[in-house]
Design an enzyme around this catalytic site. Structure first.
Site, short mmCIF file in Angstrom:
data_model
loop_
_atom_site.label_atom_id
_atom_site.label_comp_id
_atom_site.label_asym_id
_atom_site.label_seq_id
_atom_site.Cartn_x
_atom_site.Cartn_y
_atom_site.Cartn_z
N PRO A 125 0.77 -1.27 0.00
CG PRO A 125 -0.81 -1.59 1.70
CD PRO A 125 0.66 -2.07 1.16
CD GLU A 126 2.97 2.90 -4.19
OE1 GLU A 126 3.20 4.22 -4.84
OE2 GLU A 126 3.38 1.78 -5.09
#
Ligand SMILES: [Zn+2]
Length: 273
Positions: A2-3
């Site tokens: 996840p960013e």
């Protein structure tokens, strides 16, 4: 992994569920390594009866602020999910932390790879995190002048420079590829070789790809989910990342995959120069 847009989407869903609620008790901590600041006993003691004041985000970290000025910092890493569910919903073998809330629901940390980490810290712990991270790309302190200076100082190629969290916080492999495609910049260019027009284009492209992804509630490739277990939709809007062999939507040339600094990198070999 996840960013920024995925963690921001998780943050928004957690905020709905957690702010104003209390942690009643730690129900289980099946993989004690996840909490890296406390033993399970001390962690249980530290969070019991604490009320949640705010759910914030810094880069790819979730910051759950408690009413005693301590903050639970959560990094999802590869496969971590922060879920809020009814207590009677069955948990599977990948649920490693369960915290009972005061409304009959539970906060659960689900993480098949077990790389995610929780730390319970005081204000100095949050300051320390802030100091080692660069500016938030969607925050007011991310300015073109500052970004340009940061690029000038780097001897590295532009792709790994965008992944360096001390340059820019929260951008990872997907959004670095997307921003470089949008700005028409080749990922192997030296960071300091970008001219002012290219730096300005990249500066805008970074914000655009992140904002669009937040609007689509993040990119779900495999594991990423929000606090309700829902997938994002941004995977249907990617231009470069994961589109190897598919036509560039600007010029029709097949998107290429190369490896830069051990990371998969996707680009259009014609319009990215
Ligand atoms: Zn192209």
């Amino acid at each position: 992994m996840p960013e920024l847009p995925e963690v921001e989407t998780v943050r928004r869903s957690l905020e709905q569920e957690l702010v104003g609620r209390r942690f009643v008790a730690l129900r289980s901590l099946g993989w004690p390594k996840i909490v890296n600041t406390h033993s399970p006993e001390l962690f249980a003691e530290a969070i019991a009866q604490r009320q949640i004041q705010q759910v914030l985000r810094r880069a790819k970290y979730l910051l759950i602020e408690l009413d005693n000025h301590e903050t639970l910092i959560v990094h999802l890493r590869m496969t971590g999910q922060m879920l809020v569910v009814a207590a009677d919903q069955p948990a599977d073998k990948h649920t490693h932390v369960v915290v009972e809330l005061d409304n009959g629901r539970e906060l659960r940390f689900h993480d098949p790879r077990k790389f995610g980490r929780w730390s319970l810290v005081d204000r100095s712990g949050v300051d320390e995190l802030n100091q080692r991270l660069g500016p938030e790309p969607l925050g007011d302190d991310f300015t073109l002048a500052d970004f340009s200076q940061r690029l000038q100082r780097k001897a590295t190629k532009i792709k790994p420079t965008l992944l360096d969290q001390s340059v820019l916080a929260g951008v990872g492999n997907i959004y670095a590829d997307e921003a470089l495609w949008l700005a028409k910049i080749h990922p192997l260019r030296a960071a300091k070789s970008l001219n002012p027009a290219e730096v300005a284009a990249l500066f805008e492209a970074i914000k655009t790809v992140l904002r669009n992804s937040i609007e689509h509630r993040g990119t779900t490739l495999v594991n990423y989910r929000d606090a309700y277990g829902a997938s994002g939709e941004n995977q249907y809007h990617l231009e470069a990342y994961g589109r190897t062999g598919e036509p560039c939507r600007r010029c029709g040339t097949p998107i290429e995959r190369i490896v830069v600094g051990q990371r998969s990198t996707h680009l259009c070999p014609v319009c990215q120069v």
